[in-house]
Design a protein around this motif. Structure first.
Motif, PDB file in Angstrom:
ATOM      1  N   TYR A 240       0.785  -1.239   0.000  1.00  0.00           N
ATOM      2  CA  TYR A 240       0.000   0.000   0.000  1.00  0.00           C
ATOM      3  C   TYR A 240       0.816   1.287   0.000  1.00  0.00           C
ATOM      4  O   TYR A 240       0.241   2.366   0.066  1.00  0.00           O
ATOM      5  CB  TYR A 240      -0.968  -0.009   1.198  1.00  0.00           C
ATOM      6  N   ARG A 241       2.132   1.207  -0.102  1.00  0.00           N
ATOM      7  CA  ARG A 241       2.902   2.443  -0.123  1.00  0.00           C
ATOM      8  C   ARG A 241       2.650   3.247  -1.397  1.00  0.00           C
ATOM      9  O   ARG A 241       2.756   4.476  -1.398  1.00  0.00           O
ATOM     10  CB  ARG A 241       4.390   2.159   0.054  1.00  0.00           C
ATOM     11  N   ARG A 242       2.293   2.568  -2.470  1.00  0.00           N
ATOM     12  CA  ARG A 242       1.951   3.275  -3.704  1.00  0.00           C
ATOM     13  C   ARG A 242       0.690   4.108  -3.488  1.00  0.00           C
ATOM     14  O   ARG A 242       0.625   5.278  -3.892  1.00  0.00           O
ATOM     15  CB  ARG A 242       1.737   2.266  -4.836  1.00  0.00           C
ATOM     16  N   ALA A 243      -0.321   3.527  -2.854  1.00  0.00           N
ATOM     17  CA  ALA A 243      -1.560   4.248  -2.562  1.00  0.00           C
ATOM     18  C   ALA A 243      -1.306   5.408  -1.617  1.00  0.00           C
ATOM     19  O   ALA A 243      -1.850   6.516  -1.795  1.00  0.00           O
ATOM     20  CB  ALA A 243      -2.592   3.298  -1.962  1.00  0.00           C
ATOM     21  N   THR A 244      -0.472   5.187  -0.612  1.00  0.00           N
ATOM     22  CA  THR A 244      -0.159   6.246   0.348  1.00  0.00           C
ATOM     23  C   THR A 244       0.573   7.397  -0.323  1.00  0.00           C
ATOM     24  O   THR A 244       0.242   8.575  -0.104  1.00  0.00           O
ATOM     25  CB  THR A 244       0.701   5.685   1.499  1.00  0.00           C
ATOM     26  N   ALA A 245       1.561   7.072  -1.142  1.00  0.00           N
ATOM     27  CA  ALA A 245       2.323   8.119  -1.827  1.00  0.00           C
ATOM     28  C   ALA A 245       1.421   8.921  -2.759  1.00  0.00           C
ATOM     29  O   ALA A 245       1.469  10.163  -2.782  1.00  0.00           O
ATOM     30  CB  ALA A 245       3.473   7.498  -2.607  1.00  0.00           C
ATOM     31  N   PHE A 246       0.585   8.236  -3.515  1.00  0.00           N
ATOM     32  CA  PHE A 246      -0.256   8.941  -4.470  1.00  0.00           C
ATOM     33  C   PHE A 246      -1.272   9.851  -3.782  1.00  0.00           C
ATOM     34  O   PHE A 246      -1.371  11.033  -4.111  1.00  0.00           O
ATOM     35  CB  PHE A 246      -0.991   7.951  -5.373  1.00  0.00           C
ATOM     36  N   THR A 247      -2.057   9.306  -2.848  1.00  0.00           N
ATOM     37  CA  THR A 247      -3.102  10.123  -2.225  1.00  0.00           C
ATOM     38  C   THR A 247      -2.524  11.327  -1.498  1.00  0.00           C
ATOM     39  O   THR A 247      -3.080  12.426  -1.553  1.00  0.00           O
ATOM     40  CB  THR A 247      -3.940   9.285  -1.246  1.00  0.00           C
ATOM     41  N   SER A 248      -1.395  11.136  -0.818  1.00  0.00           N
ATOM     42  CA  SER A 248      -0.799  12.228  -0.040  1.00  0.00           C
ATOM     43  C   SER A 248      -0.194  13.301  -0.947  1.00  0.00           C
ATOM     44  O   SER A 248      -0.431  14.498  -0.747  1.00  0.00           O
ATOM     45  CB  SER A 248       0.275  11.670   0.899  1.00  0.00           C
ATOM     46  N   LEU A 249       0.590  12.891  -1.939  1.00  0.00           N
ATOM     47  CA  LEU A 249       1.254  13.861  -2.815  1.00  0.00           C
ATOM     48  C   LEU A 249       0.257  14.551  -3.736  1.00  0.00           C
ATOM     49  O   LEU A 249       0.362  15.761  -3.988  1.00  0.00           O
ATOM     50  CB  LEU A 249       2.353  13.171  -3.616  1.00  0.00           C
ATOM     51  N   PHE A 250      -0.700  13.801  -4.267  1.00  0.00           N
ATOM     52  CA  PHE A 250      -1.710  14.395  -5.135  1.00  0.00           C
ATOM     53  C   PHE A 250      -2.503  15.461  -4.392  1.00  0.00           C
ATOM     54  O   PHE A 250      -2.691  16.581  -4.888  1.00  0.00           O
ATOM     55  CB  PHE A 250      -2.630  13.289  -5.652  1.00  0.00           C
ATOM     56  N   TRP A 251      -2.954  15.147  -3.174  1.00  0.00           N
ATOM     57  CA  TRP A 251      -3.740  16.104  -2.383  1.00  0.00           C
ATOM     58  C   TRP A 251      -2.893  17.315  -2.008  1.00  0.00           C
ATOM     59  O   TRP A 251      -3.344  18.458  -2.097  1.00  0.00           O
ATOM     60  CB  TRP A 251      -4.277  15.394  -1.143  1.00  0.00           C
ATOM     61  N   PHE A 252      -1.644  17.078  -1.615  1.00  0.00           N
ATOM     62  CA  PHE A 252      -0.730  18.173  -1.259  1.00  0.00           C
ATOM     63  C   PHE A 252      -0.555  19.126  -2.435  1.00  0.00           C
ATOM     64  O   PHE A 252      -0.679  20.351  -2.292  1.00  0.00           O
ATOM     65  CB  PHE A 252       0.624  17.588  -0.842  1.00  0.00           C
ATOM     66  N   CYS A 253      -0.278  18.582  -3.605  1.00  0.00           N
ATOM     67  CA  CYS A 253      -0.015  19.429  -4.773  1.00  0.00           C
ATOM     68  C   CYS A 253      -1.278  20.091  -5.313  1.00  0.00           C
ATOM     69  O   CYS A 253      -1.199  21.133  -5.977  1.00  0.00           O
ATOM     70  CB  CYS A 253       0.640  18.592  -5.881  1.00  0.00           C
TER      71      CYS A 253
ATOM     72  N   THR B 203      -5.078  13.457   4.546  1.00  0.00           N
ATOM     73  CA  THR B 203      -5.617  14.731   5.026  1.00  0.00           C
ATOM     74  C   THR B 203      -4.538  15.575   5.676  1.00  0.00           C
ATOM     75  O   THR B 203      -4.423  16.785   5.417  1.00  0.00           O
ATOM     76  CB  THR B 203      -6.752  14.487   6.038  1.00  0.00           C
ATOM     77  N   ALA B 204      -3.730  14.948   6.537  1.00  0.00           N
ATOM     78  CA  ALA B 204      -2.650  15.678   7.204  1.00  0.00           C
ATOM     79  C   ALA B 204      -1.658  16.237   6.191  1.00  0.00           C
ATOM     80  O   ALA B 204      -1.192  17.378   6.321  1.00  0.00           O
ATOM     81  CB  ALA B 204      -1.935  14.758   8.198  1.00  0.00           C
ATOM     82  N   SER B 205      -1.347  15.458   5.174  1.00  0.00           N
ATOM     83  CA  SER B 205      -0.438  15.932   4.128  1.00  0.00           C
ATOM     84  C   SER B 205      -1.016  17.146   3.414  1.00  0.00           C
ATOM     85  O   SER B 205      -0.306  18.105   3.092  1.00  0.00           O
ATOM     86  CB  SER B 205      -0.172  14.810   3.113  1.00  0.00           C
ATOM     87  N   SER B 206      -2.324  17.115   3.177  1.00  0.00           N
ATOM     88  CA  SER B 206      -2.959  18.234   2.475  1.00  0.00           C
ATOM     89  C   SER B 206      -2.935  19.505   3.307  1.00  0.00           C
ATOM     90  O   SER B 206      -2.816  20.610   2.780  1.00  0.00           O
ATOM     91  CB  SER B 206      -4.408  17.875   2.123  1.00  0.00           C
ATOM     92  N   ARG B 207      -3.051  19.363   4.625  1.00  0.00           N
ATOM     93  CA  ARG B 207      -3.037  20.563   5.483  1.00  0.00           C
ATOM     94  C   ARG B 207      -1.645  21.190   5.537  1.00  0.00           C
ATOM     95  O   ARG B 207      -1.521  22.405   5.701  1.00  0.00           O
ATOM     96  CB  ARG B 207      -3.505  20.231   6.899  1.00  0.00           C
ATOM     97  N   ILE B 208      -0.607  20.366   5.380  1.00  0.00           N
ATOM     98  CA  ILE B 208       0.736  20.935   5.260  1.00  0.00           C
ATOM     99  C   ILE B 208       0.795  21.810   4.014  1.00  0.00           C
ATOM    100  O   ILE B 208       1.313  22.931   4.035  1.00  0.00           O
ATOM    101  CB  ILE B 208       1.801  19.822   5.197  1.00  0.00           C
ATOM    102  N   GLY B 209       0.247  21.302   2.920  1.00  0.00           N
ATOM    103  CA  GLY B 209       0.207  22.079   1.686  1.00  0.00           C
ATOM    104  C   GLY B 209      -0.612  23.341   1.825  1.00  0.00           C
ATOM    105  O   GLY B 209      -0.217  24.413   1.348  1.00  0.00           O
ATOM    106  N   ALA B 210      -1.767  23.237   2.489  1.00  0.00           N
ATOM    107  CA  ALA B 210      -2.620  24.407   2.680  1.00  0.00           C
ATOM    108  C   ALA B 210      -1.907  25.473   3.499  1.00  0.00           C
ATOM    109  O   ALA B 210      -1.967  26.675   3.190  1.00  0.00           O
ATOM    110  CB  ALA B 210      -3.917  23.990   3.369  1.00  0.00           C
ATOM    111  N   ALA B 211      -1.216  25.036   4.560  1.00  0.00           N
ATOM    112  CA  ALA B 211      -0.498  25.995   5.401  1.00  0.00           C
ATOM    113  C   ALA B 211       0.653  26.639   4.635  1.00  0.00           C
ATOM    114  O   ALA B 211       0.870  27.855   4.721  1.00  0.00           O
ATOM    115  CB  ALA B 211       0.018  25.292   6.655  1.00  0.00           C
TER     116      ALA B 211
END
Length: 447
Positions: free
Chosen positions: A253-266, A385-393
């Protein structure tokens, strides 16, 4: 993970019973309501922070901390809520997070210091963060495959609605009626009460129950609420494994984790930067005071989400995810490189960015609910979600500094590079999940 060999063989041609359709509509509404509250909380602070800063004599540091408190809370609440919902179930957290939010909302009426306001807003942010990692997994586990993308992306429409309603309410209460800033902030209590009462009595996820070995309960709920017989059959393929945080980084599942986190962040980093400061950014390019352009930027963003909602279960996820990010990178690069561009061209580029960015941002909540398995669906969504909030901040706090010290052109080029990174990640990692069962979409993918 075993999948349904022929879903069409068990998918009935008759329409679902009325009570099942009503339940699905209600679940979609109360899930979207959580996103409405998120948008409202992030929007209403702008209408109250000025008066609160004067009365409480806040230094700039405290003003910044209070403005960021909800984002900090979401960063904490996303993973925490996800871990709890995977351990304790969707149903208890779906109500408990609203109860916590409601308590925090009421406490806003009584704060009398900067640290108290920060603490209350932080608590509310934690509850909102938990909402992301509870609501979306629960909805994905009830929604039929043919409608799952549309129903889940509706939450993004609700987020924008909450943000706009907060702006209107804040303006009316603060400017028209000159009410106290505590009343403005506390106005979030009204939607919170309505949503809390609406969630009482919602059932537990049959997939979570099946994963816990509670087979009879799972089958009873599936028979009562699931529209599609294929989905009722699919829950029997739950593995029964116990999820751990480490599973997110396993080979499966690291592929799923990397994609969802990086996609949402960017996706959210350039949006929060440009949308939050759209008036000032546009004024830098000679578009008057920027207010009209700012309204246009946020207005077309809503249109972009609606278009995505209508197309997601027709053309698929990848067609909405990948090309749009390249388009956004291109239009921001045009703004950054063409220093003498006519104001009309600049405005059109910003409007294109807002529309297209919103259209693929609608996918940020859909993918985690589909590509993580039941045992880590909550914590997987929470981590993203946490990754996305880093991007938002970063977007919110870095843009003013960048505009002042680097200039408008380089700032837009940096935003373009973020879009390029998201596009490249999605080009390689984004799966196509349209119309497939959750057992199929969340099957292990070794990478």
């Amino acid at each position: 993970m075993t999948t349904v060999s022929n879903p069409d063989a068990v998918r009935g041609s008759e329409p679902a019973p009325v009570h099942k359709r009503r339940f699905l509509a209600k679940l979609t509404g109360v899930t979207a309501g959580g996103m409405f509250i998120d948008g409202y909380v992030l929007g209403i602070i702008g209408a109250a922070i000025g008066a609160a800063a004067v009365e409480l004599r806040m230094p700039l540091l405290w003003q910044g901390l209070i403005g960021a408190s909800a984002l900090i809370g979401i960063f904490v609440g996303g993973p925490l809520g996800g871990w709890l919902t995977d351990k304790l179930g969707r149903k208890p957290l779906f109500t408990a997070d609203l109860a916590i939010f409601l308590v925090g909302s009421v406490l806003q009426f009584f704060v009398d210091s900067a640290w108290q306001l920060f603490a209350v807003r932080l608590l509310m942010g934690i509850a909102v963060g938990a909402e992301y990692s509870v609501g979306w997994p629960l909805l994905s586990e009830f929604a039929p495959a043919r409608l799952r993308g549309r129903l889940m992306s509706f939450s993004e429409v609700a987020w924008y609605a909450g943000f706009v309603v907060a702006f209107i309410v804040g303006y009316v209460m603060g400017t028209v009626f000159d009410l106290d800033w505590r009343l403005i902030l506390g106005s979030s209590t009204v939607p919170a009460v309505i949503l809390f009462l609406s969630r009482l009595g919602m059932p537990e996820s049959p997939r979570w129950l099946m994963n816990q070995g509670r087979t009879e309960e799972a089958r009873h709920i599936a028979e009562k609420y699931l529209e599609d017989p294929a989905d009722a059959l699919d829950i029997t393929h739950e593995s029964g494994r116990k999820g751990t945080f480490g599973m997110l980084f396993s080979r499966d599942y690291r592929r799923a984790t990397a994609f969802t986190s990086l996609f949402w962040f960017c996706a959210v980093t350039p949006y929060f930067a440009i949308a939050t400061f759209s008036a000032s950014v546009l004024s830098r390019y000679g578009l008057g005071d920027g207010l009209g352009g700012a309204i246009g930027v946020n207005g077309v963003a809503v249109a972009g989400v609606v278009v995505s909602l209508l197309l997601i279960d027709r053309i698929g996820r990848r067609k909405l995810t990948v090309p749009g990010q390249w388009v956004c990178a291109a239009v921001l690069a045009i703004i950054g490189l063409w220093s003498g561009a006519p104001t009309f061209v600049v405005l059109v580029c910003f409007l294109v960015f807002a529309f297209v960015n919103a259209s693929y941002t609608a996918l940020t909540g859909v993918y985690p609910g589909e590509i993580f398995p039941t045992e880590v669906r909550g914590i997987g969504t929470g981590f993203a979600t946490a990754s996305s909030r880093i991007g938002a901040a970063l977007g919110t706090f870095a843009l003013p500094w960048s505009m002042e010290n680097l200039g408008a052109g380089p700032s837009m080029l940096i935003a373009s590079c973020v879009c390029v990174a998201g596009a490249a990640v999605s080009q390689v990692l984004a799966p196509e999940t349209m119309g497939r069962s959750l057992s199929e979409t969340s099957a292990p993918h070794q990478a």
